[in-house]
Design a protein around this motif. Sequence first.
Motif, short mmCIF file in Angstrom:
data_model
loop_
_atom_site.label_atom_id
_atom_site.label_comp_id
_atom_site.label_asym_id
_atom_site.label_seq_id
_atom_site.Cartn_x
_atom_site.Cartn_y
_atom_site.Cartn_z
N ILE A 177 0.77 -1.11 0.08
CA ILE A 177 0.01 0.05 -0.10
C ILE A 177 0.98 1.28 0.15
N ASN A 178 0.61 2.14 -0.97
CA ASN A 178 1.32 3.63 -0.88
C ASN A 178 2.63 3.41 -0.80
N ARG A 179 3.15 2.59 -1.74
CA ARG A 179 4.77 2.51 -1.54
C ARG A 179 5.52 3.68 -2.14
N GLU A 180 4.83 4.40 -3.25
CA GLU A 180 5.50 5.63 -3.88
C GLU A 180 5.64 6.63 -3.02
N LYS A 181 4.45 7.01 -2.28
CA LYS A 181 4.35 8.29 -1.33
C LYS A 181 4.82 8.00 0.17
N THR A 182 4.78 6.92 0.50
CA THR A 182 5.06 6.50 2.05
C THR A 182 5.92 5.52 2.20
N ALA A 183 7.01 5.50 3.16
CA ALA A 183 7.85 4.36 3.58
C ALA A 183 7.35 3.71 4.39
N ILE A 184 7.27 2.51 4.51
CA ILE A 184 6.67 1.55 5.35
C ILE A 184 7.76 0.94 5.97
N ILE A 185 7.78 0.87 7.61
CA ILE A 185 8.83 0.32 8.41
C ILE A 185 7.78 -0.86 9.21
N LYS A 186 8.11 -2.20 9.01
CA LYS A 186 7.30 -3.10 9.48
C LYS A 186 7.84 -3.63 10.64
N VAL A 187 7.41 -3.47 11.93
CA VAL A 187 8.11 -4.12 12.99
C VAL A 187 7.88 -5.65 13.26
N PRO A 188 8.80 -6.45 13.13
CA PRO A 188 8.51 -7.80 13.12
C PRO A 188 7.75 -8.28 14.34
N TYR A 189 7.08 -9.37 14.28
CA TYR A 189 6.40 -9.97 15.21
C TYR A 189 7.36 -10.96 16.07
N ILE A 190 7.48 -10.54 17.49
CA ILE A 190 8.24 -11.48 18.31
C ILE A 190 7.64 -11.77 19.59
#
Length: 564
Positions: free
Chosen positions: A525-538
């Motif tokens: 989603i919205n890769r062009e306008k927004t940087a996504i940081i996905k925090v891993p599930y631990i």
Amino acid sequence: MTGSWYYISLFVVQSFQYIKKIFFVSYFSTIFIIDKKLFSKIYPFLGIIIFYITILLFFLFFGDRVGWEGDDIDQLDGIINFSHKGKDLVYRYYWQPLTYQFNLWLNSWLNNPKHLFLIPQIIGAANISILLIAIYIFAKKNLNLVLCFCFLIIFPEILFCSLYYNSTVFAMFPMSITILLLFWTDNPIKTKKIWNNFRYFTIGITSVFSIFFRIDFLLSLPLLWYLMLFDKSLGQKLEQRLKVYFIYILTSFSLLLVFLVTDIFNLDKIIYIATSHHEGVNTWTIQKSLVNLFSITNLVIWIILIISSICFILTKAKNKDYRLILLILCILPLLSPLPTLTSPKYLMPGIIFLPFLCAVITLKIKFRLDQNKFRSLVFGFIILSFFLQSVAIQWVPRIPFIEITANPNYIYTHDGTRVPGGYLQGYNEVRKAQLNSHHIPIKLSRKMAQIIQEIDKNVTVIYSDKSDNFAKEVWIWTFTTFYLELEGYQVKHYDRNNKIVLSSAEKTVTMKKVNEEEYEKYLDINREKTAIIKVPYISSKDPQVLKKFFGDFYNSLDKITSTY
């Protein structure tokens, strides 16, 4: 450390040269402009100002600017986001209500949260200055100021708590004034009765203020009451004593009533906080407590204090001085934190009196020795006090069981590291932590904020809403928010459990919790306008959770900027 010593030495030498030049000129110009009597009154105040500035520069040099032990950031975040959190969500508001209120006012006035890091150092320097004067007055000017200063620096916690944000340093300010006035028995005004009335009126205010800057200082009250009860300056007349005590009681209870009405004083909340604290440290061992206890001063000073205290008790018992029993009963509350002593900071309500105990011991020795022997003893103690600032004399589990070293053992407490000697190295740990934080949650949050700032477009940070997800720990997002706010970001939406939105002139930052399905697909989603940081599930139940989160995830953050 060698480089630090070079710059400190250079600073001291140059400052001393400038001070000599300034005072050489100012002394003679003042003599010609004003009379000598007036100058003799002004000169001590100039000395106090110079001493204060010197101590302040010391604290500013070593002091914290980014966070030291976690609770400080929890409190500072609560101050700058108080409108979003309120009294119930900030860190232990009712344990330190006046500290919060004072800093809330300061923050509104300063309008820059970075400046809040400087306040403990400014107040801490004032505390040291007031206590120095108090010790000098307590000793009836029979001890020189250098020796009185040594009585302070051999208890490093008095200085250490001034290096980083904590409510103890704020509570020490009114308590220092209380102690100063309690021992300032020589009235500076003509009427002694008026001076005593003023002293106890002010003590009533400052002692209560101290408690509500930090509730721990409630433990100081019994010892204060003991000192008031045997205050010889009040004279023998019962009527005058009762009048002064009534002024103190009336002032204290009036202020307490004001705090009760304004919700500064909330007994139920205080009891709840105390209970939850003890539940949180119920696995703490007495062995750990003793380690923290012995960190409040060096082994040599401990030996001196213990021997002197035993001699004092035996003398009082031999003379059948029943005040000894009352004194012991008044001291016992100060030792109540010992069973769960997670930090020497919790003993500050008692530590603040230890320099006066040193003064008492020294005065007793002075009156038993001839002048030359006493001067030699004082000189030796001064050398020892300054020696301990760079070298530790510590116990080791091998023959000869005592070690003199420039590399002291580090003591790990809930308020950061402490050292049993070589105190400058302990202070320098705070300074070094500005570049590389020792506290891993602070280290991670600072890194998160740094990475977010380096990305030149909008940023969305997501984490899964799974019940056992370690990333749901609230402090991760409140700490990161705090570090972004330090750099000028403004909070637009604040729900610490679900979603926080901040913005700057260039971009918007969103940190939010999402469901499992959304979490899996969010990268598309919205890769062009927004940087996504996905925090891993631990999973928080994973035995390796801390290593994976603070190690693996922390290290992976460096790769994010190259992606965007």
